[in-house]
Design a protein around this motif. Sequence first.
Motif, short mmCIF file in Angstrom:
data_model
loop_
_atom_site.label_atom_id
_atom_site.label_comp_id
_atom_site.label_asym_id
_atom_site.label_seq_id
_atom_site.Cartn_x
_atom_site.Cartn_y
_atom_site.Cartn_z
N VAL A 1 -19.51 -12.57 -31.39
CA VAL A 1 -19.20 -11.47 -30.46
C VAL A 1 -19.64 -10.16 -31.08
O VAL A 1 -20.25 -9.31 -30.41
CB VAL A 1 -17.70 -11.45 -30.14
CG1 VAL A 1 -17.35 -10.22 -29.31
CG2 VAL A 1 -17.29 -12.72 -29.40
N ILE B 1 -22.06 7.59 -25.82
CA ILE B 1 -20.80 6.87 -25.81
C ILE B 1 -20.55 6.21 -24.46
O ILE B 1 -20.08 5.07 -24.39
CB ILE B 1 -19.64 7.83 -26.15
CG1 ILE B 1 -19.71 8.16 -27.66
CG2 ILE B 1 -18.30 7.22 -25.82
CD1 ILE B 1 -18.58 9.03 -28.13
N ASP B 2 -20.89 6.89 -23.38
CA ASP B 2 -20.59 6.29 -22.08
C ASP B 2 -21.45 5.05 -21.84
O ASP B 2 -21.05 4.13 -21.14
CB ASP B 2 -20.74 7.32 -20.95
CG ASP B 2 -22.15 7.84 -20.86
OD1 ASP B 2 -22.84 7.82 -21.89
OD2 ASP B 2 -22.54 8.28 -19.76
N ILE C 1 -19.68 2.26 -23.73
CA ILE C 1 -18.49 1.81 -23.01
C ILE C 1 -18.88 1.02 -21.76
O ILE C 1 -18.27 0.00 -21.43
CB ILE C 1 -17.60 3.01 -22.64
CG1 ILE C 1 -17.02 3.60 -23.93
CG2 ILE C 1 -16.50 2.61 -21.69
CD1 ILE C 1 -16.10 4.76 -23.71
N ARG C 2 -19.94 1.49 -21.10
CA ARG C 2 -20.39 0.77 -19.91
C ARG C 2 -20.80 -0.65 -20.28
O ARG C 2 -20.48 -1.61 -19.58
CB ARG C 2 -21.57 1.52 -19.27
CG ARG C 2 -22.05 0.89 -17.97
CD ARG C 2 -23.13 1.72 -17.32
NE ARG C 2 -22.59 2.91 -16.66
CZ ARG C 2 -22.80 4.14 -17.05
NH1 ARG C 2 -23.56 4.38 -18.10
NH2 ARG C 2 -22.27 5.15 -16.40
N GLY D 1 -19.74 -2.33 -22.96
CA GLY D 1 -18.53 -3.07 -23.32
C GLY D 1 -17.78 -3.56 -22.08
O GLY D 1 -17.28 -4.68 -22.04
N MET D 2 -17.73 -2.70 -21.05
CA MET D 2 -17.04 -3.10 -19.84
C MET D 2 -17.80 -4.21 -19.11
O MET D 2 -17.19 -5.08 -18.49
CB MET D 2 -16.85 -1.91 -18.91
CG MET D 2 -15.65 -1.07 -19.29
SD MET D 2 -15.15 0.03 -17.96
CE MET D 2 -14.80 -1.12 -16.64
N ALA D 3 -19.12 -4.17 -19.19
CA ALA D 3 -19.90 -5.22 -18.53
C ALA D 3 -19.59 -6.58 -19.16
O ALA D 3 -19.26 -7.54 -18.46
CB ALA D 3 -21.40 -4.92 -18.65
N GLY E 1 -17.15 -7.37 -21.77
CA GLY E 1 -15.72 -7.62 -21.91
C GLY E 1 -15.04 -7.76 -20.57
O GLY E 1 -14.20 -8.64 -20.39
N GLY E 2 -15.39 -6.90 -19.65
CA GLY E 2 -14.77 -6.96 -18.33
C GLY E 2 -15.06 -8.26 -17.62
O GLY E 2 -14.17 -8.86 -17.02
N VAL F 1 -22.44 -7.16 -13.31
CA VAL F 1 -22.81 -7.03 -14.72
C VAL F 1 -24.20 -6.44 -14.84
O VAL F 1 -24.44 -5.53 -15.65
CB VAL F 1 -22.73 -8.40 -15.43
CG1 VAL F 1 -23.31 -8.30 -16.83
CG2 VAL F 1 -21.29 -8.90 -15.49
N LEU G 1 -24.14 -2.71 -14.28
CA LEU G 1 -23.63 -1.93 -15.42
C LEU G 1 -24.65 -1.88 -16.54
O LEU G 1 -24.83 -0.85 -17.19
CB LEU G 1 -22.32 -2.53 -15.92
CG LEU G 1 -21.10 -2.27 -15.03
CD1 LEU G 1 -19.92 -3.13 -15.46
CD2 LEU G 1 -20.72 -0.80 -15.08
#
Lengths: 195, 195
Positions: free
Chosen positions: A120, A134-135, A138-139, A141-143, A145-146, A181, A184
């Motif tokens: 991972v 940074i965004d 995070i985008r 990570g959200m793709a 992880g989310g 996904v 993102l």
Amino acid sequence: MPNTSAADVLRVARMLFAIDGYAATSIGHIAEAAGLSKSAVLYHYSSKEALLEAIITPAVDGLEGVVASFARSADADPRHEFVEPFVDYLLANRLEMSIFVNQGQSLRGLPVIDRANGLVQRLGDAVSLGVVRIDDRIRFGMALGGAAYTVVAAINWTDNALPSAELEDADEVRAALVEIVTGLLVASRTSVAAH
Amino acid sequence: MPNTSAADVLRVARMLFAIDGYAATSIGHIAEAAGLSKSAVLYHYSSKEALLEAIITPAVDGLEGVVASFARSADADPRHEFVEPFVDYLLANRLEMSIFVNQGQSLRGLPVIDRANGLVQRLGDAVSLGVVRIDDRIRFGMALGGAAYTVVAAINWTDNALPSAELEDADEVRAALVEIVTGLLVASRTSVAAH
DNA sequence: CAGAAACCTGACCGATCGGACAGTACGCTG
DNA sequence: CAGCGTACTGTCCGATCGGTCAGGTTTCTG
């Protein structure tokens, strides 16, 4: 999918590890649910840890392929190269994902789990390469992880206890996940290119 | 934030419950990390379950407010009404979130956890109201679950062991989360309206 | 200064854990 | 039939768990 006792133990243990957690699931519970004695479980798998290893090693092997497919998609359209294998992997390994998504940190120290966590991290590192904003991080990570968490949560929030979820509209779910996904990730890529 | 022993126990236990897991954290471990005896921990909190309750009850109370703020944002611009309070809540309650995001299912049966799970379900139900398309449901799930999981994962994947994370760029993180979550929710809303 | 309340300790308890072990029933092979 | 590997069982062990309790110390209060 053979019907031997060893395979039964594996199925039951995978279920219990995913839903009740590894620490809270005793070998005795597994034995009872499989209709065997505790000793019989320990006959097929020499320890509780060996049982966990037998359960998630195939899934971790598959994760290796997913990470490789990301590296391969570095500059191509990420949808077919990476996103679809990724989503398919998530959907095919929901229970195993649930184990090392939710318990990956508390179980660190066990070799198989550490290997999964390392993969991972490698995936995360691979993606951070060249991504500064940074965004965007995070985008991304959200793709990943989310999507993973959504698939895992589907196990827990739908009335479970049924052996495998009632995903009859699996195709629609898959398509939606791929689309979201990809969206993102593409947003991330373009903002990288524009920068 | 007082410096009494009771507050120390609470801080240590919150950390251990979030990182090692509730089941894997014994009262003895907490006591040792807090520099007290096991009996002293049980003097301040009458049981392990009472300790967990003391830790996450305030966070669950806060979640109640978040759910209410979503209901309030039903037709308004969701950013200020809901997304910002939601993201702020996540960032302010990272450790508690980690506990009942990752262990919410395995700990079901404990009253506080059931209350938290009920709130999450209420939030999910509130959003499903009028949303038929599967990809919208998944997009919404990814917005909420993905954001929660990303915030939680930031605890685990960054070198932790430091009491509170080194979020110096907290403002940037917050802004990025707000933007991304809003994007996912707005896409959902518009497709509902168009349908 | 007396006493009560708050704070904390070590000793102990029953339950449960992961695991070792000796023994048993069964089927296959020589 | 003898013998051996496979698939189990019940019993037992040391460790650890959550929790109780009786008592000791410190601090606050009248």
